[in-house]
Scaffold this motif. Sequence first.
Motif, PDB file in Angstrom:
ATOM      1  N   GLY A 213       0.812  -1.209   0.000  1.00  0.00           N
ATOM      2  CA  GLY A 213       0.000   0.000   0.000  1.00  0.00           C
ATOM      3  C   GLY A 213       0.849   1.263   0.000  1.00  0.00           C
ATOM      4  O   GLY A 213       0.504   2.250  -0.662  1.00  0.00           O
ATOM      5  N   ILE A 214       1.961   1.252   0.734  1.00  0.00           N
ATOM      6  CA  ILE A 214       2.871   2.411   0.708  1.00  0.00           C
ATOM      7  C   ILE A 214       3.446   2.576  -0.701  1.00  0.00           C
ATOM      8  O   ILE A 214       3.455   3.672  -1.255  1.00  0.00           O
ATOM      9  N   HIS A 215       3.905   1.474  -1.285  1.00  0.00           N
ATOM     10  CA  HIS A 215       4.453   1.521  -2.646  1.00  0.00           C
ATOM     11  C   HIS A 215       3.433   2.059  -3.652  1.00  0.00           C
ATOM     12  O   HIS A 215       3.809   2.714  -4.626  1.00  0.00           O
ATOM     13  N   ASP A 216       2.156   1.768  -3.428  1.00  0.00           N
ATOM     14  CA  ASP A 216       1.103   2.121  -4.387  1.00  0.00           C
ATOM     15  C   ASP A 216       0.522   3.520  -4.192  1.00  0.00           C
ATOM     16  O   ASP A 216      -0.301   3.951  -5.008  1.00  0.00           O
ATOM     17  N   LEU A 217       0.910   4.227  -3.138  1.00  0.00           N
ATOM     18  CA  LEU A 217       0.393   5.580  -2.946  1.00  0.00           C
ATOM     19  C   LEU A 217       0.853   6.472  -4.099  1.00  0.00           C
ATOM     20  O   LEU A 217       2.010   6.387  -4.532  1.00  0.00           O
ATOM     21  N   PRO A 218      -0.023   7.329  -4.593  1.00  0.00           N
ATOM     22  CA  PRO A 218       0.330   8.202  -5.723  1.00  0.00           C
ATOM     23  C   PRO A 218       1.549   9.071  -5.429  1.00  0.00           C
ATOM     24  O   PRO A 218       1.630   9.707  -4.371  1.00  0.00           O
ATOM     25  N   GLY A 219       2.499   9.060  -6.333  1.00  0.00           N
ATOM     26  CA  GLY A 219       3.675   9.908  -6.228  1.00  0.00           C
ATOM     27  C   GLY A 219       4.770   9.396  -5.321  1.00  0.00           C
ATOM     28  O   GLY A 219       5.812  10.031  -5.184  1.00  0.00           O
ATOM     29  N   VAL A 220       4.590   8.242  -4.686  1.00  0.00           N
ATOM     30  CA  VAL A 220       5.604   7.693  -3.787  1.00  0.00           C
ATOM     31  C   VAL A 220       6.630   6.913  -4.608  1.00  0.00           C
ATOM     32  O   VAL A 220       6.279   6.076  -5.440  1.00  0.00           O
ATOM     33  N   LYS A 221       7.898   7.214  -4.365  1.00  0.00           N
ATOM     34  CA  LYS A 221       8.997   6.489  -5.006  1.00  0.00           C
ATOM     35  C   LYS A 221       9.831   5.847  -3.912  1.00  0.00           C
ATOM     36  O   LYS A 221      10.521   6.528  -3.156  1.00  0.00           O
ATOM     37  N   VAL A 222       9.740   4.530  -3.805  1.00  0.00           N
ATOM     38  CA  VAL A 222      10.481   3.792  -2.781  1.00  0.00           C
ATOM     39  C   VAL A 222      11.889   3.512  -3.304  1.00  0.00           C
ATOM     40  O   VAL A 222      12.063   3.009  -4.412  1.00  0.00           O
ATOM     41  N   PHE A 223      12.889   3.859  -2.488  1.00  0.00           N
ATOM     42  CA  PHE A 223      14.283   3.620  -2.860  1.00  0.00           C
ATOM     43  C   PHE A 223      14.780   2.267  -2.377  1.00  0.00           C
ATOM     44  O   PHE A 223      15.600   1.636  -3.008  1.00  0.00           O
ATOM     45  N   GLY A 224      14.299   1.842  -1.224  1.00  0.00           N
ATOM     46  CA  GLY A 224      14.758   0.573  -0.694  1.00  0.00           C
ATOM     47  C   GLY A 224      14.317   0.388   0.740  1.00  0.00           C
ATOM     48  O   GLY A 224      13.580   1.198   1.303  1.00  0.00           O
TER      49      GLY A 224
ATOM     50  N   CYS B 169       1.203   6.206   7.026  1.00  0.00           N
ATOM     51  CA  CYS B 169       1.113   5.824   8.443  1.00  0.00           C
ATOM     52  C   CYS B 169      -0.273   5.294   8.785  1.00  0.00           C
ATOM     53  O   CYS B 169      -0.414   4.376   9.598  1.00  0.00           O
ATOM     54  N   ASN B 170      -1.292   5.854   8.164  1.00  0.00           N
ATOM     55  CA  ASN B 170      -2.664   5.432   8.437  1.00  0.00           C
ATOM     56  C   ASN B 170      -2.919   3.984   7.998  1.00  0.00           C
ATOM     57  O   ASN B 170      -3.843   3.340   8.504  1.00  0.00           O
ATOM     58  N   LEU B 171      -2.101   3.472   7.099  1.00  0.00           N
ATOM     59  CA  LEU B 171      -2.263   2.066   6.690  1.00  0.00           C
ATOM     60  C   LEU B 171      -2.101   1.128   7.886  1.00  0.00           C
ATOM     61  O   LEU B 171      -2.686   0.047   7.912  1.00  0.00           O
ATOM     62  N   PHE B 172      -1.325   1.525   8.880  1.00  0.00           N
ATOM     63  CA  PHE B 172      -1.183   0.711  10.093  1.00  0.00           C
ATOM     64  C   PHE B 172      -2.492   0.685  10.884  1.00  0.00           C
ATOM     65  O   PHE B 172      -2.819  -0.307  11.514  1.00  0.00           O
ATOM     66  N   ARG B 173      -3.237   1.785  10.832  1.00  0.00           N
ATOM     67  CA  ARG B 173      -4.518   1.876  11.548  1.00  0.00           C
ATOM     68  C   ARG B 173      -5.654   1.186  10.813  1.00  0.00           C
ATOM     69  O   ARG B 173      -6.631   0.761  11.429  1.00  0.00           O
TER      70      ARG B 173
END
Length: 119
Positions: free
Chosen positions: A40-51, A86-90
């Motif tokens: 879900g974090i990876h799929d948030l609009p505009g989020v670029k995960v580095f590692g 962060c809300n994904l944890f909730r």
Amino acid sequence: MSDTKALRVLFCMGINQNFFDAPRDEQLQVWAAFSQMWNGIHDLPGVKVFGNMDDDQSMVGPSAGYPWTTYLLADVPDIASVHAACNLFRSTPVGDGTYKLWKYCKVEARTGRELIIQR
């Protein structure tokens, strides 16, 4: 026109004692929920995960704070997106949905900016 830069965010995640106290089948449900949150974090609009980095082999037991169990480094477009991550944890259900992921783990988002060294 504003030239807004992405926020550089280190999501620090800790597994708590509830996970370790849970029976194996419940732990597997937590792992499935954790995977859902992670994606879900990876799929948030505009989020670029580095590692990411996981301390699970050199750290034993729950994380109340540093050192954390695992880390995810990403560029995030704005503070609202940090809060959404962060809300994904909730909001991510575990198993039948009686409990949410935050019963078993926590997150702290360290938010800053990319450090650029001028030569």
